[in-house]
Design an enzyme around this catalytic site. Sequence first.
Site, PDB file in Angstrom:
ATOM      1  N   LYS A 113       0.693  27.488 -58.982  1.00  0.00           N
ATOM      2  CA  LYS A 113       2.531  26.084 -58.515  1.00  0.00           C
ATOM      3  C   LYS A 113       3.075  26.649 -57.455  1.00  0.00           C
ATOM      4  CE  LYS A 113       2.309  24.615 -63.757  1.00  0.00           C
ATOM      5  NZ  LYS A 113       2.515  24.965 -64.411  1.00  0.00           N
ATOM      6  N   ASP A 156       8.517  18.908 -65.653  1.00  0.00           N
ATOM      7  CA  ASP A 156       7.949  18.449 -66.424  1.00  0.00           C
ATOM      8  C   ASP A 156       7.443  17.403 -66.873  1.00  0.00           C
ATOM      9  OD1 ASP A 156       5.469  20.774 -66.630  1.00  0.00           O
ATOM     10  OD2 ASP A 156       6.990  21.933 -67.523  1.00  0.00           O
ATOM     11  N   GLN A 185       6.894  27.718 -67.712  1.00  0.00           N
ATOM     12  CA  GLN A 185       5.465  27.373 -67.939  1.00  0.00           C
ATOM     13  C   GLN A 185       5.337  27.744 -69.704  1.00  0.00           C
ATOM     14  OE1 GLN A 185       3.072  26.908 -65.968  1.00  0.00           O
ATOM     15  NE2 GLN A 185       1.303  27.053 -67.564  1.00  0.00           N
TER      16      GLN A 185
END
Length: 294
Positions: A53, A120, A97
């Site tokens: 990422k 997200d 994460q």
Amino acid sequence: MTKIIDGKLIAQNLRDDLKKEISQLKEKHNKVPGLAVVQVGNVAASSVYVKAKTKSALEVGISIIDHHLEDKTTQEELISLIHKLNNQENVNGILVQLPLPNHMNEQTILDSIDPSKDADGFHPLNVGKLSISSKNDDNLLIPCTPYGCLIMLKGLNIDLKGKHAIVIGRSNIVGKPMAQLLLKESCTVTIAHSKTVNLPELCNEADILVAAVGRPEIVRGNWIKNGAIIIDVGINRIQKEINGEIKNKLVGDVSFSECEKKASAITPVPGGVGPMTISCLLRNTTIAFKNSIK
Ligand code: GUN
């Protein structure tokens, strides 16, 4: 002929477009989107994802604010970092994460992210917005993996209206938001899961089948109908005997070799849904940035 959907290429095209857009935004506003990436502990798969990422974000011109915390970090310490990032001007997107260590409550952590910086799309406010919004999603923060699947489906240039879409999996990260996105495209949507009765027979009715259960190659060739579109979200590491040798292999939730023969279009693993997730994260970060300067 079955179309093998090239997620790697579609994801690259998306990143190319974002790179151009970010460069124009930089010229106009003299700043670039910033993404805070927070990892707690050292789960090996998380480290791989975070690295990928970060690399992709930097390539398109997004700046990275990196926070790698120890496994023993307390929930209060993590929340206090998130509050700091919520108020930090150069941070437009925050990614925590998952999974988090067992002593933390994931939902409490996700709830503490400013919804306008929720890279997200996991915050309840954004989940709610996705479920009640009408067609125009241009400034919504939508969970990355299902949005990537939708982009791939739209790239097939077929009319999605009225198609029977079956999503196998009811997770907050993939299954539920995927169902919402397909519903907005006027598909008839069924959500199936591990307790669904007669799953193979049900899948036989799907025009579009999205498999997101995390069980290696559970969807067999005789489960699907001729001409179905198959989107495989699974990423499973298994050991398989290849030419007499035991090898590690990455497989999806779909038996590709069996379903490829019957589907009209199918995503491979690897190289299908996986690369799309990261590109959509970069897209969300750019959207959050644009929303912040409106
Ligand atoms: N862990 C597995 N998938 C994801 C994802 O899409 N976002 C985050 N933050 N963690 C994950």
